[in-house]
Design a protein around this motif. Structure first.
Motif, short mmCIF file in Angstrom:
data_model
loop_
_atom_site.label_atom_id
_atom_site.label_comp_id
_atom_site.label_asym_id
_atom_site.label_seq_id
_atom_site.Cartn_x
_atom_site.Cartn_y
_atom_site.Cartn_z
N SER A 73 0.82 -1.21 0.00
CA SER A 73 0.00 0.00 0.00
C SER A 73 0.85 1.26 0.00
N ARG A 98 -5.71 9.49 2.05
CA ARG A 98 -5.82 8.40 3.04
C ARG A 98 -7.24 7.88 3.14
N MET A 102 -8.12 4.04 2.20
CA MET A 102 -8.46 3.18 3.34
C MET A 102 -9.95 2.86 3.44
N LEU A 103 -10.80 3.73 2.95
CA LEU A 103 -12.24 3.55 3.09
C LEU A 103 -12.76 2.25 2.48
N ALA A 105 -11.26 -0.65 2.05
CA ALA A 105 -10.84 -1.79 2.87
C ALA A 105 -11.63 -1.83 4.18
N CYS A 106 -11.82 -0.70 4.79
CA CYS A 106 -12.59 -0.64 6.05
C CYS A 106 -14.04 -1.04 5.81
N ALA A 107 -14.60 -0.62 4.68
CA ALA A 107 -15.99 -0.97 4.35
C ALA A 107 -16.14 -2.48 4.16
N VAL A 109 -14.25 -4.87 5.48
CA VAL A 109 -14.12 -5.51 6.79
C VAL A 109 -15.39 -5.30 7.61
N ALA A 110 -15.90 -4.08 7.61
CA ALA A 110 -17.11 -3.78 8.39
C ALA A 110 -18.33 -4.55 7.88
N SER A 115 -13.17 -12.94 3.33
CA SER A 115 -11.86 -12.35 3.05
C SER A 115 -11.25 -12.88 1.75
#
Length: 187
Positions: A73, A98, A102-103, A105-107, A109-110, A115
């Motif tokens: 990254s 950022r 990052m958004l 990937a966070c979305a 996971v959330a 995976s």
């Protein structure tokens, strides 16, 4: 001087990511080759490592995955920043960069997405988007008008074109296989 340091930083970051990835593949091949054909996902590999090699090996696997992801990254973000600021002259505030990187990937996971499916889908998306910056990079770095004295020599440009052709061909094969299109010569 700055170009030299930047080149070294990129080489170290890519080498670290590559070495970590190779070590994980070798470890997985050695640990799962005989009698563990059910290991086809990252989380299954993580959970299978504890009884096979111990908790420390599983923890190292997790840390290696995180380190590899961060290293990749960072290199991608640095390359994008250099292209946007240096070549195009377009500046994006650091907090926006950022957030944009990052958004997603966070979305994922959330949302609790599988995976392995997310990883495969991310690679398909990368295969669709990678040609644009790759071709632009080969064109820009070979141009004396853009790079001045730092322009690639002819041999470097030829190597970059050949490397790009290999990567783009492999990406095309991946995309064709992902969408169920038969590829001649591959079963």
């Amino acid at each position: 001087m700055l170009v030299r340091y930047s080149n070294r930083e990129v080489v170290v970051a890519l080498a670290a990511a590559g070495l970590v990835n190779m070590a994980m593949v070798l470890m997985a091949a050695a640990a799962f080759h005989l009698g563990h054909s059910e290991v086809a996902e990252i989380d299954t590999a993580y959970h299978t490592l504890t009884p096979l090699l111990g908790a420390c090996a599983a923890a190292m696997f997790l840390v290696s995955l995180i380190a590899s992801g961060i290293s990749s990254s960072v290199v991608g973000t640095m390359a994008g920043q250099m292209i946007m600021q240096g070549f195009v002259g377009f500046r994006i505030p650091i907090w926006v960069r950022r957030l944009v990187t990052m958004l997603p990937a966070c979305a994922v996971v959330a949302a609790g997405v599988d995976s392995t499916q997310a990883l495969v889908l991310s690679q398909v998306i990368l295969s669709l988007t990678l040609p644009v910056p790759m071709i632009a990079l080969v064109l820009f770095t070979g141009s004396r008008a853009v790079m001045g004295e730092f322009a690639n020599r002819q041999l470097t440009t030829v190597a970059a074109v050949l490397g790009s052709a290999v990567v783009l061909t492999l990406n095309l094969v991946l995309l064709l296989q992902t969408f169920g299109v038969p590829v001649p010569g591959l079963a």
